[in-house]
Design an enzyme around this catalytic site. Structure first.
Site, PDB file in Angstrom:
ATOM      1  N   CYS A  41      13.546 -29.170  -7.402  1.00 27.36           N
ATOM      2  CA  CYS A  41      14.600 -30.029  -7.952  1.00 27.36           C
ATOM      3  C   CYS A  41      14.335 -31.488  -7.585  1.00 27.36           C
ATOM      4  O   CYS A  41      13.755 -31.792  -6.547  1.00 27.36           O
ATOM      5  CB  CYS A  41      15.958 -29.595  -7.402  1.00 27.36           C
ATOM      6  SG  CYS A  41      17.338 -30.548  -8.092  1.00 27.36           S
ATOM      7  N   ASP A  43      16.460 -33.559  -6.661  1.00 28.43           N
ATOM      8  CA  ASP A  43      17.412 -33.965  -5.626  1.00 28.43           C
ATOM      9  C   ASP A  43      16.714 -34.725  -4.489  1.00 28.43           C
ATOM     10  O   ASP A  43      15.741 -34.236  -3.908  1.00 28.43           O
ATOM     11  CB  ASP A  43      18.101 -32.697  -5.072  1.00 28.43           C
ATOM     12  CG  ASP A  43      19.308 -33.022  -4.211  1.00 28.43           C
ATOM     13  OD1 ASP A  43      19.149 -33.762  -3.217  1.00 28.43           O
ATOM     14  OD2 ASP A  43      20.416 -32.552  -4.535  1.00 28.43           O
ATOM     15  N   ARG A  45      17.424 -35.205  -1.538  1.00 27.33           N
ATOM     16  CA  ARG A  45      17.492 -34.617  -0.189  1.00 27.33           C
ATOM     17  C   ARG A  45      16.456 -33.521   0.019  1.00 27.33           C
ATOM     18  O   ARG A  45      16.248 -33.063   1.130  1.00 27.33           O
ATOM     19  CB  ARG A  45      18.899 -34.043   0.049  1.00 27.33           C
ATOM     20  CG  ARG A  45      19.984 -35.083  -0.071  1.00 27.33           C
ATOM     21  CD  ARG A  45      21.350 -34.435  -0.197  1.00 27.33           C
ATOM     22  NE  ARG A  45      21.458 -33.625  -1.409  1.00 27.33           N
ATOM     23  CZ  ARG A  45      22.535 -32.901  -1.724  1.00 27.33           C
ATOM     24  NH1 ARG A  45      23.570 -32.874  -0.919  1.00 27.33           N
ATOM     25  NH2 ARG A  45      22.569 -32.205  -2.838  1.00 27.33           N
ATOM     26  N   HIS A  97      17.587 -25.073  -4.415  1.00 27.71           N
ATOM     27  CA  HIS A  97      18.267 -25.440  -3.159  1.00 27.71           C
ATOM     28  C   HIS A  97      19.766 -25.270  -3.318  1.00 27.71           C
ATOM     29  O   HIS A  97      20.313 -25.479  -4.408  1.00 27.71           O
ATOM     30  CB  HIS A  97      17.933 -26.886  -2.761  1.00 27.71           C
ATOM     31  CG  HIS A  97      18.496 -27.914  -3.685  1.00 27.71           C
ATOM     32  ND1 HIS A  97      19.630 -28.643  -3.381  1.00 27.71           N
ATOM     33  CD2 HIS A  97      18.123 -28.330  -4.911  1.00 27.71           C
ATOM     34  CE1 HIS A  97      19.903 -29.465  -4.384  1.00 27.71           C
ATOM     35  NE2 HIS A  97      19.012 -29.297  -5.323  1.00 27.71           N
ATOM     36  N   CYS A 100      22.971 -27.575  -5.221  1.00 23.18           N
ATOM     37  CA  CYS A 100      22.259 -28.220  -6.328  1.00 23.18           C
ATOM     38  C   CYS A 100      23.260 -28.739  -7.366  1.00 23.18           C
ATOM     39  O   CYS A 100      24.029 -27.957  -7.939  1.00 23.18           O
ATOM     40  CB  CYS A 100      21.293 -27.223  -6.972  1.00 23.18           C
ATOM     41  SG  CYS A 100      20.311 -27.958  -8.305  1.00 23.18           S
TER      42      CYS A 100
END
Ligand code: CO
Length: 208
Positions: A41, A43, A45, A97, A100
């Site tokens: 992803c 993302d 983080r 994750h 998400c």
């Protein structure tokens, strides 16, 4: 994070790498031979290389919203083709994750414009696994399970491609489904039974 900081950090990194090995960048530029294709992803983080302890040159990376593998996505199909047929990676990892945002958005009845067709692929995952998901009363547990099932379905999408099917047959290419637990920092192997999955889908998706 400030842009100036990035250039300062980059200079420090170059100095550190050259301090360890004066030939580092000559060696880095001379060969591209990663063992792993990582599909994760976008993302911020979930910084793929850092959480795996991977170095430059180890991992071929594709990231998009909610680690999707769509047969209509020319970028994803090109990346899989190049990684599997040309770079001859040994492993393809799909890593989702918890928490998400893409998966969360797909669980809501909201019009998100151009994101709709992208998130619809996750809604399709929900539809396929509706009975299991609707049996989970705790919303957070349901959300976590959808993250996991989305990884599983994207692994199946990887298995549907001709290059991956050939790689599995000819040279033991393996596909892995993982989840990054953002609450603990740990990577979880979902231990998806790909032999069984392959058998189940082969009669429909087999390409040779
Ligand atoms: Co995400």
């Amino acid at each position: 994070m400030k842009i100036e900081e990035i250039f300062e950090n980059n200079q420090k990194w170059v100095t550190k790498k050259l301090g360890e090995n004066a030939d580092y960048f000559n060696e880095l530029s001379s060969d591209h031979n990663p063992d792993i294709l990582y599909i994760g992803c976008s993302d911020s983080r979930v910084s793929s290389e850092e959480l795996m302890g991977a170095e430059p040159g180890n991992v071929f990376v594709m990231r998009n919203i909610a680690n999707m593998v769509s047969s209509l996505d020319l970028s994803a199909m090109s990346i899989i083709k190049y990684a599997v047929s040309e770079l001859k990676v040994k492993h393809v990892i799909v890593c989702g994750h918890y928490e998400c945002g893409g998966v969360k958005a797909a669980m809501m009845s909201t019009d998100l414009g151009i994101l709709n067709p992208w998130l619809r692929n996750i809604r399709d995952v929900y539809r396929i696994h509706k009975d299991e998901l609707n049996a989970i009363s705790n919303e957070n547990e349901k959300y976590k399970r959808l993250v996991e099932l989305n990884v599983q379905e994207q692994c199946i999408n990887v298995l549907k491609t001709a290059d991956v099917q050939l790689g599995i047959k000819k040279r033991n290419l393996t596909v892995h489904g993982w989840v990054f637990d953002i609450h603990t920092g740990k990577l979880i192997d979902l231990k998806i039974n790909f032999d069984k999955l392959l058998k189940d889908i082969q009669e429909i998706y087999r390409l040779d």
